[in-house]
Design a protein around this motif. Structure first.
Motif: not given
Ligand code: TXE
Length: 469
Positions: A144, A174, A201, A206, A209, A219, A222, A228, A323, A327
Protein backbone atom coordinates in the motif's frame (compact mmCIF):
# COMPACT_ATOMS: atom_id res chain seq x y z
CA UNK A 1 6.36 6.61 23.58
CA UNK A 2 3.73 4.27 22.16
CA UNK A 3 4.89 1.28 20.15
CA UNK A 4 2.61 -0.12 17.45
CA UNK A 5 2.69 -3.74 16.37
CA UNK A 6 2.13 -6.02 13.44
CA UNK A 7 -0.61 -8.60 13.57
CA UNK A 8 0.36 -12.13 12.55
CA UNK A 9 -1.90 -15.16 13.13
CA UNK A 10 -4.28 -12.85 14.98
CA UNK A 11 -1.62 -11.85 17.54
CA UNK A 12 0.33 -8.66 18.08
CA UNK A 13 4.02 -9.40 17.43
CA UNK A 14 7.28 -7.90 18.66
CA UNK A 15 9.94 -6.64 16.24
CA UNK A 16 13.67 -6.22 16.83
CA UNK A 17 13.83 -2.81 15.11
CA UNK A 18 11.55 0.20 14.95
CA UNK A 19 11.23 3.58 13.27
CA UNK A 20 9.76 6.71 14.78
CA UNK A 21 6.83 8.24 12.90
CA UNK A 22 6.19 12.00 12.88
CA UNK A 23 3.14 14.17 12.21
CA UNK A 24 3.78 16.01 8.90
CA UNK A 25 1.77 19.03 10.07
CA UNK A 26 3.47 19.59 13.42
CA UNK A 27 6.61 17.47 13.50
CA UNK A 28 5.33 15.79 16.69
CA UNK A 29 6.33 12.20 17.31
CA UNK A 30 3.45 9.74 16.93
CA UNK A 31 5.21 6.61 18.16
CA UNK A 32 7.25 3.67 16.97
CA UNK A 33 6.39 1.36 14.10
CA UNK A 34 8.09 -2.00 13.55
CA UNK A 35 10.83 -2.51 10.97
CA UNK A 36 10.72 -6.13 9.97
CA UNK A 37 13.36 -8.59 8.82
CA UNK A 38 13.27 -11.22 6.09
CA UNK A 39 12.57 -13.79 8.81
CA UNK A 40 9.51 -11.80 9.95
CA UNK A 41 8.19 -11.80 6.38
CA UNK A 42 8.64 -15.57 6.19
CA UNK A 43 6.69 -15.99 9.44
CA UNK A 44 3.83 -13.77 8.23
CA UNK A 45 3.59 -15.50 4.85
CA UNK A 46 3.63 -18.90 6.57
CA UNK A 47 0.82 -17.76 8.88
CA UNK A 48 -1.24 -16.66 5.87
CA UNK A 49 -0.47 -19.91 4.01
CA UNK A 50 -1.46 -22.06 6.99
CA UNK A 51 -4.75 -20.19 7.42
CA UNK A 52 -5.71 -20.14 3.76
CA UNK A 53 -7.06 -23.67 3.29
CA UNK A 54 -9.51 -23.41 6.17
CA UNK A 55 -10.56 -19.90 5.13
CA UNK A 56 -11.27 -21.09 1.58
CA UNK A 57 -13.47 -23.87 3.00
CA UNK A 58 -15.61 -21.42 4.99
CA UNK A 59 -18.92 -21.18 3.14
CA UNK A 60 -19.37 -18.25 0.81
CA UNK A 61 -22.31 -17.02 2.88
CA UNK A 62 -20.28 -17.11 6.08
CA UNK A 63 -17.38 -15.24 4.46
CA UNK A 64 -19.85 -12.58 3.32
CA UNK A 65 -21.10 -12.21 6.90
CA UNK A 66 -17.57 -12.00 8.29
CA UNK A 67 -16.68 -9.28 5.77
CA UNK A 68 -19.86 -7.43 6.78
CA UNK A 69 -18.62 -7.67 10.40
CA UNK A 70 -15.34 -6.08 9.26
CA UNK A 71 -17.38 -3.15 7.90
CA UNK A 72 -19.03 -2.81 11.29
CA UNK A 73 -15.67 -2.77 13.10
CA UNK A 74 -14.47 -0.05 10.73
CA UNK A 75 -17.62 1.96 11.35
CA UNK A 76 -17.33 1.63 15.12
CA UNK A 77 -13.67 2.72 15.09
CA UNK A 78 -13.96 5.40 12.42
CA UNK A 79 -13.26 8.36 14.63
CA UNK A 80 -10.19 6.73 16.23
CA UNK A 81 -8.74 5.66 12.88
CA UNK A 82 -9.58 8.98 11.19
CA UNK A 83 -7.66 10.77 13.95
CA UNK A 84 -4.63 8.55 13.37
CA UNK A 85 -4.80 9.11 9.60
CA UNK A 86 -4.93 12.88 10.04
CA UNK A 87 -1.97 12.91 12.41
CA UNK A 88 0.10 10.50 10.36
CA UNK A 89 -0.86 11.26 6.77
CA UNK A 90 -1.88 14.91 7.13
CA UNK A 91 -5.29 15.07 5.43
CA UNK A 92 -7.81 16.94 7.58
CA UNK A 93 -10.54 15.27 9.61
CA UNK A 94 -13.09 17.50 7.84
CA UNK A 95 -14.19 17.83 4.22
CA UNK A 96 -12.88 15.18 1.84
CA UNK A 97 -10.34 14.13 4.48
CA UNK A 98 -9.81 11.30 6.93
CA UNK A 99 -13.47 10.86 8.01
CA UNK A 100 -14.28 10.69 4.32
CA UNK A 101 -11.51 8.09 3.96
CA UNK A 102 -13.12 6.04 6.72
CA UNK A 103 -16.54 6.25 5.04
CA UNK A 104 -14.88 4.95 1.89
CA UNK A 105 -13.29 2.08 3.86
CA UNK A 106 -16.73 1.09 5.13
CA UNK A 107 -18.33 1.38 1.66
CA UNK A 108 -15.56 -0.57 -0.07
CA UNK A 109 -15.99 -3.32 2.53
CA UNK A 110 -19.78 -3.51 2.44
CA UNK A 111 -20.01 -3.78 -1.32
CA UNK A 112 -17.76 -6.85 -1.75
CA UNK A 113 -19.61 -8.48 1.15
CA UNK A 114 -22.83 -8.07 -0.86
CA UNK A 115 -21.45 -9.50 -4.13
CA UNK A 116 -21.35 -13.11 -5.30
CA UNK A 117 -19.31 -14.65 -8.10
CA UNK A 118 -21.47 -17.55 -9.22
CA UNK A 119 -20.36 -20.35 -11.56
CA UNK A 120 -20.91 -19.32 -15.16
CA UNK A 121 -21.95 -21.63 -18.00
CA UNK A 122 -19.74 -20.19 -20.71
CA UNK A 123 -20.80 -22.61 -23.44
CA UNK A 124 -23.43 -25.28 -23.95
CA UNK A 125 -24.76 -27.27 -26.90
CA UNK A 126 -26.11 -30.79 -27.47
CA UNK A 127 -22.68 -32.32 -27.07
CA UNK A 128 -21.03 -30.43 -24.19
CA UNK A 129 -21.38 -28.05 -21.26
CA UNK A 130 -18.55 -25.80 -20.03
CA UNK A 131 -18.81 -24.15 -16.64
CA UNK A 132 -16.32 -21.59 -15.32
CA UNK A 133 -15.74 -21.63 -11.57
CA UNK A 134 -13.69 -19.17 -9.55
CA UNK A 135 -11.39 -20.27 -6.73
CA UNK A 136 -9.14 -18.34 -4.36
CA UNK A 137 -5.56 -17.86 -5.53
CA UNK A 138 -3.96 -18.44 -2.13
CA UNK A 139 -1.83 -15.86 -0.29
CA UNK A 140 -2.06 -12.26 -1.50
CA UNK A 141 0.77 -9.76 -0.93
CA UNK A 142 -0.70 -6.26 -0.64
CA UNK A 143 1.65 -3.28 -0.94
CA UNK A 144 0.00 0.00 0.00
CA UNK A 145 1.03 3.64 -0.51
CA UNK A 146 0.91 6.60 1.90
CA UNK A 147 -1.62 8.95 0.27
CA UNK A 148 -4.86 7.13 1.21
CA UNK A 149 -3.26 4.54 3.49
CA UNK A 150 -6.39 2.91 4.86
CA UNK A 151 -8.69 3.21 1.86
CA UNK A 152 -6.20 1.73 -0.59
CA UNK A 153 -5.28 -1.05 1.85
CA UNK A 154 -9.00 -1.86 2.10
CA UNK A 155 -9.28 -1.91 -1.71
CA UNK A 156 -6.52 -4.51 -1.74
CA UNK A 157 -7.42 -6.72 1.20
CA UNK A 158 -11.22 -6.90 1.25
CA UNK A 159 -11.85 -8.43 -2.21
CA UNK A 160 -8.98 -10.85 -1.54
CA UNK A 161 -10.44 -11.99 1.77
CA UNK A 162 -13.98 -12.02 0.42
CA UNK A 163 -12.93 -14.56 -2.23
CA UNK A 164 -11.16 -16.90 0.22
CA UNK A 165 -7.56 -15.71 -0.04
CA UNK A 166 -5.46 -14.74 2.95
CA UNK A 167 -3.35 -11.59 2.97
CA UNK A 168 -0.01 -10.22 4.08
CA UNK A 169 -0.23 -6.43 3.90
CA UNK A 170 2.73 -4.06 3.96
CA UNK A 171 1.78 -0.44 4.61
CA UNK A 172 3.98 2.35 3.32
CA UNK A 173 6.92 3.08 5.60
CA UNK A 174 5.66 6.70 5.65
CA UNK A 175 2.25 5.80 7.13
CA UNK A 176 2.32 2.47 8.98
CA UNK A 177 0.57 3.34 12.25
CA UNK A 178 -3.05 3.86 11.20
CA UNK A 179 -2.86 0.75 9.02
CA UNK A 180 -1.40 -1.44 11.78
CA UNK A 181 -4.14 -0.27 14.10
CA UNK A 182 -6.85 -0.90 11.51
CA UNK A 183 -5.56 -4.43 10.95
CA UNK A 184 -5.41 -5.08 14.70
CA UNK A 185 -9.06 -4.03 15.03
CA UNK A 186 -10.29 -5.95 11.99
CA UNK A 187 -8.62 -9.08 13.34
CA UNK A 188 -11.18 -9.11 16.18
CA UNK A 189 -13.70 -10.52 13.68
CA UNK A 190 -11.42 -12.54 11.37
CA UNK A 191 -10.03 -16.03 11.94
CA UNK A 192 -6.31 -15.85 12.88
CA UNK A 193 -3.94 -15.69 9.92
CA UNK A 194 -6.48 -14.38 7.39
CA UNK A 195 -5.06 -10.84 7.53
CA UNK A 196 -1.43 -10.27 8.60
CA UNK A 197 0.99 -7.37 8.33
CA UNK A 198 4.68 -6.77 7.86
CA UNK A 199 6.27 -3.34 8.14
CA UNK A 200 9.27 -1.68 6.59
CA UNK A 201 10.43 0.02 3.44
CA UNK A 202 10.85 -1.16 -0.13
CA UNK A 203 13.39 -3.80 0.89
CA UNK A 204 10.76 -5.62 2.93
CA UNK A 205 8.27 -5.06 0.09
CA UNK A 206 10.73 -6.76 -2.25
CA UNK A 207 11.16 -9.73 0.09
CA UNK A 208 7.38 -10.09 0.33
CA UNK A 209 6.57 -9.77 -3.37
CA UNK A 210 9.30 -12.22 -4.43
CA UNK A 211 8.40 -14.78 -1.74
CA UNK A 212 7.77 -18.22 -3.28
CA UNK A 213 4.51 -18.71 -1.36
CA UNK A 214 2.87 -15.53 -2.68
CA UNK A 215 0.12 -16.26 -5.21
CA UNK A 216 -1.08 -12.75 -6.07
CA UNK A 217 0.31 -9.22 -5.69
CA UNK A 218 -1.82 -6.11 -5.28
CA UNK A 219 0.25 -2.94 -5.67
CA UNK A 220 -0.50 0.78 -5.69
CA UNK A 221 2.45 3.12 -5.94
CA UNK A 222 4.99 4.50 -8.36
CA UNK A 223 5.72 3.25 -11.86
CA UNK A 224 9.37 2.51 -11.04
CA UNK A 225 8.43 0.33 -8.06
CA UNK A 226 5.74 -1.32 -10.20
CA UNK A 227 8.42 -2.39 -12.66
CA UNK A 228 10.53 -3.84 -9.82
CA UNK A 229 7.52 -5.79 -8.58
CA UNK A 230 6.95 -7.28 -12.02
CA UNK A 231 10.56 -8.48 -11.93
CA UNK A 232 10.11 -9.83 -8.38
CA UNK A 233 7.07 -11.81 -9.50
CA UNK A 234 9.26 -13.86 -11.83
CA UNK A 235 10.19 -15.71 -8.59
CA UNK A 236 6.64 -16.86 -7.84
CA UNK A 237 4.72 -16.18 -11.08
CA UNK A 238 2.11 -14.36 -9.02
CA UNK A 239 -0.37 -12.39 -11.15
CA UNK A 240 -0.29 -8.69 -10.31
CA UNK A 241 -2.83 -5.89 -10.10
CA UNK A 242 -0.83 -2.71 -10.61
CA UNK A 243 -2.12 0.81 -10.01
CA UNK A 244 0.75 3.14 -10.82
CA UNK A 245 -0.68 6.61 -10.50
CA UNK A 246 -1.31 8.99 -13.33
CA UNK A 247 -1.04 12.41 -14.80
CA UNK A 248 -4.73 12.98 -15.44
CA UNK A 249 -5.71 15.63 -17.98
CA UNK A 250 -8.94 17.60 -17.71
CA UNK A 251 -10.26 19.36 -20.80
CA UNK A 252 -12.78 22.18 -20.46
CA UNK A 253 -14.82 22.43 -23.67
CA UNK A 254 -15.00 25.90 -25.26
CA UNK A 255 -17.74 28.11 -23.80
CA UNK A 256 -18.28 26.08 -20.60
CA UNK A 257 -19.52 28.23 -17.76
CA UNK A 258 -16.52 28.49 -15.42
CA UNK A 259 -18.33 29.38 -12.19
CA UNK A 260 -20.55 26.29 -12.49
CA UNK A 261 -17.62 23.87 -12.60
CA UNK A 262 -14.97 25.65 -10.54
CA UNK A 263 -15.67 23.84 -7.27
CA UNK A 264 -15.66 20.42 -8.97
CA UNK A 265 -12.45 21.28 -10.81
CA UNK A 266 -10.80 22.55 -7.65
CA UNK A 267 -11.45 19.41 -5.59
CA UNK A 268 -10.73 17.26 -8.63
CA UNK A 269 -7.22 18.72 -8.55
CA UNK A 270 -6.57 19.51 -4.88
CA UNK A 271 -8.19 16.57 -3.08
CA UNK A 272 -5.78 15.48 -0.33
CA UNK A 273 -3.51 18.38 -1.35
CA UNK A 274 -3.21 16.76 -4.79
CA UNK A 275 -1.76 13.54 -3.36
CA UNK A 276 -4.28 11.33 -5.10
CA UNK A 277 -3.68 8.95 -7.98
CA UNK A 278 -6.70 10.12 -9.97
CA UNK A 279 -6.45 13.89 -9.41
CA UNK A 280 -6.52 16.46 -12.21
CA UNK A 281 -2.82 17.07 -12.81
CA UNK A 282 -3.05 19.08 -16.07
CA UNK A 283 -5.89 21.42 -16.98
CA UNK A 284 -6.52 22.27 -20.65
CA UNK A 285 -8.60 25.43 -21.17
CA UNK A 286 -9.71 27.06 -24.44
CA UNK A 287 -7.86 30.34 -25.02
CA UNK A 288 -11.13 32.35 -25.03
CA UNK A 289 -12.13 30.95 -21.61
CA UNK A 290 -8.71 31.06 -19.98
CA UNK A 291 -9.21 34.26 -17.92
CA UNK A 292 -12.67 33.24 -16.70
CA UNK A 293 -11.44 29.80 -15.60
CA UNK A 294 -8.39 31.19 -13.77
CA UNK A 295 -10.60 33.75 -12.00
CA UNK A 296 -13.19 31.13 -10.99
CA UNK A 297 -10.53 28.71 -9.69
CA UNK A 298 -8.75 31.51 -7.84
CA UNK A 299 -12.03 32.42 -6.14
CA UNK A 300 -12.39 28.87 -4.79
CA UNK A 301 -8.70 28.46 -3.87
CA UNK A 302 -8.61 31.71 -1.91
CA UNK A 303 -11.39 30.49 0.40
CA UNK A 304 -10.02 27.07 1.36
CA UNK A 305 -8.35 27.00 4.80
CA UNK A 306 -4.95 25.26 5.02
CA UNK A 307 -3.49 23.98 8.27
CA UNK A 308 -3.25 21.21 10.86
CA UNK A 309 -5.97 18.73 9.93
CA UNK A 310 -6.90 18.12 13.58
CA UNK A 311 -8.44 21.64 13.53
CA UNK A 312 -11.98 21.05 12.25
CA UNK A 313 -12.11 24.18 10.08
CA UNK A 314 -9.10 23.23 7.94
CA UNK A 315 -9.76 21.56 4.60
CA UNK A 316 -6.24 21.13 3.20
CA UNK A 317 -3.34 19.64 5.13
CA UNK A 318 0.39 19.32 4.53
CA UNK A 319 2.25 17.16 2.05
CA UNK A 320 2.85 13.82 3.70
CA UNK A 321 6.63 13.69 3.56
CA UNK A 322 9.78 15.64 2.76
CA UNK A 323 10.35 13.75 -0.51
CA UNK A 324 6.96 14.81 -1.86
CA UNK A 325 7.24 18.35 -0.47
CA UNK A 326 10.61 18.89 -2.15
CA UNK A 327 9.42 17.32 -5.40
CA UNK A 328 6.43 19.68 -5.72
CA UNK A 329 8.52 22.72 -4.77
CA UNK A 330 11.08 21.80 -7.40
CA UNK A 331 8.46 21.38 -10.14
CA UNK A 332 6.85 24.74 -9.31
CA UNK A 333 10.26 26.45 -9.27
CA UNK A 334 10.99 24.95 -12.68
CA UNK A 335 7.66 26.27 -14.02
CA UNK A 336 8.39 29.72 -12.61
CA UNK A 337 11.84 29.74 -14.18
CA UNK A 338 10.22 28.85 -17.50
CA UNK A 339 7.92 31.86 -17.52
CA UNK A 340 4.74 30.40 -16.02
CA UNK A 341 2.39 32.58 -14.00
CA UNK A 342 2.57 31.11 -10.47
CA UNK A 343 -0.46 32.10 -8.33
CA UNK A 344 -0.39 31.04 -4.68
CA UNK A 345 -3.32 30.97 -2.26
CA UNK A 346 -3.77 30.32 1.45
CA UNK A 347 -2.09 31.15 4.75
CA UNK A 348 0.56 28.50 5.00
CA UNK A 349 1.71 27.50 8.52
CA UNK A 350 5.43 27.96 9.08
CA UNK A 351 6.02 24.45 10.49
CA UNK A 352 5.27 21.19 8.69
CA UNK A 353 5.29 20.23 5.02
CA UNK A 354 2.68 22.80 3.99
CA UNK A 355 2.56 24.32 0.53
CA UNK A 356 0.15 26.98 -0.76
CA UNK A 357 -2.64 26.06 -3.16
CA UNK A 358 -0.92 26.91 -6.43
CA UNK A 359 -2.37 27.59 -9.87
CA UNK A 360 0.32 27.67 -12.53
CA UNK A 361 -0.93 29.66 -15.51
CA UNK A 362 0.52 29.82 -19.03
CA UNK A 363 1.93 26.34 -18.61
CA UNK A 364 2.95 24.36 -21.69
CA UNK A 365 3.28 20.74 -22.69
CA UNK A 366 6.87 19.59 -22.25
CA UNK A 367 7.42 21.49 -19.00
CA UNK A 368 8.25 19.30 -16.03
CA UNK A 369 5.17 20.31 -14.00
CA UNK A 370 2.95 19.23 -16.92
CA UNK A 371 4.78 16.08 -17.94
CA UNK A 372 5.72 14.65 -14.53
CA UNK A 373 3.29 13.50 -11.83
CA UNK A 374 3.49 16.36 -9.30
CA UNK A 375 1.29 14.62 -6.68
CA UNK A 376 0.79 17.87 -4.82
CA UNK A 377 -1.17 21.14 -4.67
CA UNK A 378 0.12 22.75 -7.89
CA UNK A 379 -2.09 22.69 -10.97
CA UNK A 380 -0.67 23.65 -14.38
CA UNK A 381 -3.22 25.38 -16.65
CA UNK A 382 -2.53 25.08 -20.37
CA UNK A 383 -4.29 27.07 -23.13
CA UNK A 384 -5.49 25.32 -26.27
CA UNK A 385 -6.95 26.64 -29.48
CA UNK A 386 -8.57 23.51 -30.94
CA UNK A 387 -10.17 20.49 -29.32
CA UNK A 388 -8.08 18.23 -31.54
CA UNK A 389 -4.94 19.79 -30.06
CA UNK A 390 -6.29 19.44 -26.51
CA UNK A 391 -7.14 15.77 -27.11
CA UNK A 392 -3.71 15.08 -28.57
CA UNK A 393 -2.09 16.82 -25.59
CA UNK A 394 -4.13 14.78 -23.12
CA UNK A 395 -3.12 11.54 -24.86
CA UNK A 396 0.55 12.33 -25.42
CA UNK A 397 1.87 10.97 -22.10
CA UNK A 398 2.24 7.32 -21.15
CA UNK A 399 0.26 7.88 -17.92
CA UNK A 400 -3.37 6.93 -18.46
CA UNK A 401 -5.22 6.41 -15.20
CA UNK A 402 -8.03 8.98 -15.47
CA UNK A 403 -9.12 11.99 -17.50
CA UNK A 404 -12.12 14.29 -17.56
CA UNK A 405 -14.12 16.47 -19.90
CA UNK A 406 -16.06 19.47 -18.61
CA UNK A 407 -18.86 20.89 -20.74
CA UNK A 408 -22.29 22.48 -20.90
CA UNK A 409 -23.40 19.82 -23.40
CA UNK A 410 -23.11 16.19 -22.29
CA UNK A 411 -23.35 14.96 -25.88
CA UNK A 412 -20.32 16.97 -27.01
CA UNK A 413 -18.44 15.96 -23.87
CA UNK A 414 -19.04 12.27 -24.52
CA UNK A 415 -17.62 12.60 -28.04
CA UNK A 416 -14.36 13.97 -26.65
CA UNK A 417 -14.44 11.51 -23.73
CA UNK A 418 -14.48 8.60 -26.17
CA UNK A 419 -11.21 9.86 -27.68
CA UNK A 420 -9.28 10.05 -24.41
CA UNK A 421 -6.93 7.21 -23.53
CA UNK A 422 -7.44 6.49 -19.84
CA UNK A 423 -8.84 3.78 -17.58
CA UNK A 424 -11.69 6.09 -16.59
CA UNK A 425 -12.88 9.25 -18.33
CA UNK A 426 -15.24 11.31 -16.19
CA UNK A 427 -17.65 13.94 -17.53
CA UNK A 428 -18.25 17.03 -15.39
CA UNK A 429 -16.58 15.32 -12.42
CA UNK A 430 -13.14 13.88 -11.70
CA UNK A 431 -11.98 10.99 -9.54
CA UNK A 432 -15.59 9.99 -8.85
CA UNK A 433 -14.80 6.37 -8.07
CA UNK A 434 -17.47 3.93 -6.86
CA UNK A 435 -17.10 0.47 -5.26
CA UNK A 436 -19.22 -1.12 -8.02
CA UNK A 437 -17.35 0.48 -10.94
CA UNK A 438 -14.09 -1.12 -12.19
CA UNK A 439 -11.08 1.17 -11.74
CA UNK A 440 -7.59 0.78 -13.16
CA UNK A 441 -5.07 2.32 -15.50
CA UNK A 442 -4.29 2.06 -19.18
CA UNK A 443 -0.78 2.26 -20.65
CA UNK A 444 1.91 2.99 -18.02
CA UNK A 445 -0.66 3.54 -15.26
CA UNK A 446 -0.84 -0.18 -14.69
CA UNK A 447 -2.98 -3.19 -15.43
CA UNK A 448 -5.79 -5.13 -13.88
CA UNK A 449 -8.82 -3.45 -12.35
CA UNK A 450 -10.13 -3.11 -8.83
CA UNK A 451 -13.73 -2.77 -7.50
CA UNK A 452 -17.00 -4.44 -8.35
CA UNK A 453 -17.34 -7.85 -9.94
CA UNK A 454 -14.23 -7.34 -12.09
CA UNK A 455 -12.18 -6.58 -8.99
CA UNK A 456 -13.36 -9.78 -7.33
CA UNK A 457 -12.43 -11.78 -10.42
CA UNK A 458 -8.91 -10.34 -10.17
CA UNK A 459 -8.29 -12.13 -6.87
CA UNK A 460 -9.50 -15.51 -8.10
CA UNK A 461 -8.27 -18.15 -10.46
CA UNK A 462 -10.69 -19.52 -13.00
CA UNK A 463 -11.18 -23.23 -13.57
CA UNK A 464 -13.39 -24.72 -16.22
CA UNK A 465 -15.20 -28.02 -15.91
CA UNK A 466 -15.97 -29.26 -19.40
CA UNK A 467 -18.51 -32.10 -19.66
CA UNK A 468 -19.20 -34.29 -22.68
CA UNK A 469 -22.93 -34.92 -22.86
O1 TXE B 1 6.34 5.22 -4.01
P1 TXE B 1 6.71 3.70 -3.96
P2 TXE B 1 6.85 6.44 -3.10
C1 TXE B 1 3.89 8.29 -6.84
C2 TXE B 1 4.04 9.77 -6.52
C3 TXE B 1 5.25 9.78 -5.62
C4 TXE B 1 6.07 8.64 -6.18
C5 TXE B 1 7.03 8.01 -5.18
O2 TXE B 1 4.32 10.49 -7.70
O3 TXE B 1 5.96 10.98 -5.70
O4 TXE B 1 5.12 7.66 -6.57
O5 TXE B 1 6.36 7.68 -3.98
C6 TXE B 1 6.69 -0.10 -1.49
N1 TXE B 1 9.12 -4.00 -3.79
N2 TXE B 1 2.87 7.65 -6.03
O6 TXE B 1 8.34 6.46 -3.03
O7 TXE B 1 8.15 3.49 -3.76
C7 TXE B 1 6.84 1.04 -0.54
O8 TXE B 1 7.46 0.60 0.65
C8 TXE B 1 7.93 -3.98 -3.16
C9 TXE B 1 1.61 7.43 -6.68
O9 TXE B 1 6.11 6.41 -1.83
O10 TXE B 1 6.10 3.10 -5.18
C10 TXE B 1 5.38 1.46 -0.39
O11 TXE B 1 4.70 0.58 0.50
N3 TXE B 1 7.42 -2.87 -2.58
C11 TXE B 1 0.81 6.41 -5.95
C12 TXE B 1 4.82 1.27 -1.80
O12 TXE B 1 5.73 0.37 -2.44
C13 TXE B 1 8.15 -1.74 -2.66
C14 TXE B 1 0.79 6.50 -4.48
C15 TXE B 1 4.72 2.55 -2.63
O13 TXE B 1 5.97 3.18 -2.65
C16 TXE B 1 9.41 -1.70 -3.32
C17 TXE B 1 2.13 6.75 -3.94
C18 TXE B 1 9.88 -2.89 -3.89
N4 TXE B 1 11.05 -2.96 -4.57
C19 TXE B 1 3.09 7.34 -4.72
N5 TXE B 1 9.88 -0.42 -3.25
C20 TXE B 1 -0.55 6.20 -6.53
N6 TXE B 1 -0.65 5.27 -7.47
O14 TXE B 1 -1.53 6.81 -6.13
C21 TXE B 1 8.97 0.30 -2.57
N7 TXE B 1 7.92 -0.48 -2.21
Amino acid sequence: MQTYHNTVSGKQTEAADHQEIFNPATGDSLGLAPLNSQHDVNVAVEAARMAQGAWARVSDQERREIVANVAQVLEENSEYLAGLVTQEQGKPLSGPGSRFEMQACVGWTKVPSSLELLPETVYEDDTRKDVLYRYPLGVVAAIAPWNWPLMIAIWQIIPAIRMGNTVVLKPSEYTPIATLEMVRLINQVLPPGVLNTVSGDGRIGAVLTSHPDINKIMFTGSESTGRRIIEASSQNLAPITLELGGNDAAIIMPGTEAAAISEGLFWGAFLNAGQTCACIKRLYVHENDYDAVVTALSDVASQVPIGDGMVESNLIGPLQNAMQYNKVKELVADARANGCDVMEFGDVPSTGYFLPLTLVGNARDGQRLVDEEQFGPALPIIRYSSLDDATASANRLSDALGASVWANSLEQAETIASKLEAGTVWVNQHGAIHPMVPFGGNKASGYGVEFGMEGLKGVTQSRVISIKK
